[in-house]
Design a protein around this motif. Sequence first.
Motif, PDB file in Angstrom:
ATOM      1  N   LYS A 327      17.765 -71.033   5.726  1.00 56.70           N
ATOM      2  CA  LYS A 327      18.721 -70.346   4.884  1.00 56.70           C
ATOM      3  C   LYS A 327      18.006 -69.142   4.216  1.00 56.70           C
ATOM      4  O   LYS A 327      17.300 -69.529   3.513  1.00 56.70           O
ATOM      5  CB  LYS A 327      19.440 -71.277   3.778  1.00 56.70           C
ATOM      6  N   ILE A 328      18.268 -67.987   4.738  1.00 58.76           N
ATOM      7  CA  ILE A 328      17.426 -66.958   4.362  1.00 58.76           C
ATOM      8  C   ILE A 328      18.209 -65.562   4.186  1.00 58.76           C
ATOM      9  O   ILE A 328      18.883 -65.110   4.997  1.00 58.76           O
ATOM     10  CB  ILE A 328      16.173 -66.609   4.964  1.00 58.76           C
ATOM     11  N   GLY A 329      18.248 -64.821   3.019  1.00 59.57           N
ATOM     12  CA  GLY A 329      19.076 -63.476   3.000  1.00 59.57           C
ATOM     13  C   GLY A 329      17.959 -62.725   3.747  1.00 59.57           C
ATOM     14  O   GLY A 329      16.751 -62.584   3.647  1.00 59.57           O
ATOM     15  N   TYR A 330      18.478 -61.274   4.150  1.00 60.28           N
ATOM     16  CA  TYR A 330      17.543 -60.184   4.637  1.00 60.28           C
ATOM     17  C   TYR A 330      16.679 -59.702   3.605  1.00 60.28           C
ATOM     18  O   TYR A 330      15.404 -59.402   3.909  1.00 60.28           O
ATOM     19  CB  TYR A 330      18.724 -59.048   4.963  1.00 60.28           C
ATOM     20  N   THR A 331      16.780 -59.692   2.384  1.00 65.23           N
ATOM     21  CA  THR A 331      15.962 -59.250   1.337  1.00 65.23           C
ATOM     22  C   THR A 331      14.810 -60.071   1.373  1.00 65.23           C
ATOM     23  O   THR A 331      13.460 -59.719   1.394  1.00 65.23           O
ATOM     24  CB  THR A 331      16.524 -59.052   0.000  1.00 65.23           C
ATOM     25  N   ARG A 332      14.880 -61.408   1.275  1.00 64.27           N
ATOM     26  CA  ARG A 332      13.842 -62.349   1.302  1.00 64.27           C
ATOM     27  C   ARG A 332      13.001 -62.426   2.639  1.00 64.27           C
ATOM     28  O   ARG A 332      11.722 -62.453   2.652  1.00 64.27           O
ATOM     29  CB  ARG A 332      14.376 -63.725   1.037  1.00 64.27           C
ATOM     30  N   PHE A 333      13.946 -62.311   3.818  1.00 63.15           N
ATOM     31  CA  PHE A 333      13.269 -62.195   4.954  1.00 63.15           C
ATOM     32  C   PHE A 333      11.988 -61.068   5.282  1.00 63.15           C
ATOM     33  O   PHE A 333      10.983 -61.196   5.603  1.00 63.15           O
ATOM     34  CB  PHE A 333      14.485 -62.177   6.051  1.00 63.15           C
ATOM     35  N   TYR A 334      12.693 -59.759   4.561  1.00 66.68           N
ATOM     36  CA  TYR A 334      11.817 -58.626   4.740  1.00 66.68           C
ATOM     37  C   TYR A 334      10.748 -58.754   3.904  1.00 66.68           C
ATOM     38  O   TYR A 334       9.492 -58.221   4.502  1.00 66.68           O
ATOM     39  CB  TYR A 334      12.770 -57.433   4.763  1.00 66.68           C
ATOM     40  N   GLU A 335      10.903 -59.342   2.729  1.00 65.01           N
ATOM     41  CA  GLU A 335       9.596 -59.556   1.867  1.00 65.01           C
ATOM     42  C   GLU A 335       8.598 -60.374   2.445  1.00 65.01           C
ATOM     43  O   GLU A 335       7.280 -60.092   2.464  1.00 65.01           O
ATOM     44  CB  GLU A 335      10.167 -60.296   0.549  1.00 65.01           C
ATOM     45  N   ILE A 336       9.063 -61.402   3.189  1.00 66.31           N
ATOM     46  CA  ILE A 336       8.071 -62.087   3.856  1.00 66.31           C
ATOM     47  C   ILE A 336       7.525 -61.648   5.277  1.00 66.31           C
ATOM     48  O   ILE A 336       6.098 -61.622   5.416  1.00 66.31           O
ATOM     49  CB  ILE A 336       8.779 -63.678   4.513  1.00 66.31           C
ATOM     50  N   VAL A 337       8.190 -60.855   5.675  1.00 61.05           N
ATOM     51  CA  VAL A 337       7.653 -59.897   7.075  1.00 61.05           C
ATOM     52  C   VAL A 337       6.768 -59.167   6.433  1.00 61.05           C
ATOM     53  O   VAL A 337       5.472 -58.878   7.150  1.00 61.05           O
ATOM     54  CB  VAL A 337       8.882 -59.319   7.658  1.00 61.05           C
TER      55      VAL A 337
END
Length: 374
Positions: A327-337
């Motif tokens: 479960k992940i939103g795009y904002t958090r996804f991109y922070e991790i990337v």
Amino acid sequence: MTKDLLMWDETLFRDPEVFEIDYVPEQFNHRETQMRELAFQIRPGARGGRPLNTICRGLPGTGKTTSVRKLFAEIEAETKKLVPVYVNCEIDNTKFAVFAQIYRKLSGHLPPASGTSFKQVFDAIARILQKEEIVLLVTLDDANYLLYENEINRVLYALLRSHESYPGTRIGVIAIISDMNVDLSREVDPRVASVFRPTEIYFPPYSADEARHILTERVMSGLYPGVLSDAMLDLVVEQTMKSGDLRVGLDLLKRAALNAEKDARKKIEEDDICLAYQVSKYLHLSFTLRTLKDEEKVLLKTIADMSSEGKEMNAGEVYTHAKEVMKIGYTRFYEIVKKLDAMRLINLDYRQGRGRTRVITLRYEPQRVLDLLA
């Protein structure tokens, strides 16, 4: 033939601790210039003033941490009024975690894990410093991890402006940076920069002769005579220089000796070293993966799985796959990337096409990443 075989209770190691990554040798060579510069920066603290702030900068395995630990041991042997605190920011990479380690150094125990605010911890630290008239010297090892977590300004601001809220407190900072793409002086915001003003000390990579000298000393201290021939030492040095990280050489020596012991041999052979290198060369990758949070590991595993298919990946495709397993939103996804890119686990490139496409590629062999994550 039996005289060349180890008995069941024999070992090749005189002192196995010598090959551990955090071992601090009595004789520490080839960093005399950097040690003198560090001592100069620290000197005001020994006289009751605030130590000068410092950045120790260099690639992994160039003696930064060992230099600091060596000086810290000398400080602790000479005075109680200047207290050095070492924080590993790979592990403790939040403001609360950093100050919890400082509190533990001063009080002898960690603050309660729950129900304790940062202000309570900071108040307790300040009271100890004021009451005991202690000068604090904090080393933030791998401080670039605080930058990846967007914590660097919060940590430095609290440390370096403590005297404004707690008169009489004197705190200096040594920041160790192993990511050569990070310029910490430029990364901090103006309110921190105005009080940070660090002196940078550069730690260059060891030359082949220096690496050989250091590894020779470790072999003499850690292995029994005759275990490693000059020719095999040359091979270890060659593999160490190929990786550019002295820690790989130390790990390689330990694993090669263990390989020989496993076969009950009294000497390390070429196959022992070559087999060990297949593991030791991923030392940095292994350490880095240990520092990731669970959701970061899941996302990296998703990228590694997709990389195994051999096709190019854009950020949108990776996000679609990631949502299937977490479960992940795009904002958090991109922070991790962006963090994985900064940690040199992946490459995040921009490509012009219909708009601006973000392309993700894994820096390591997918199977190796998957094996280490498992």
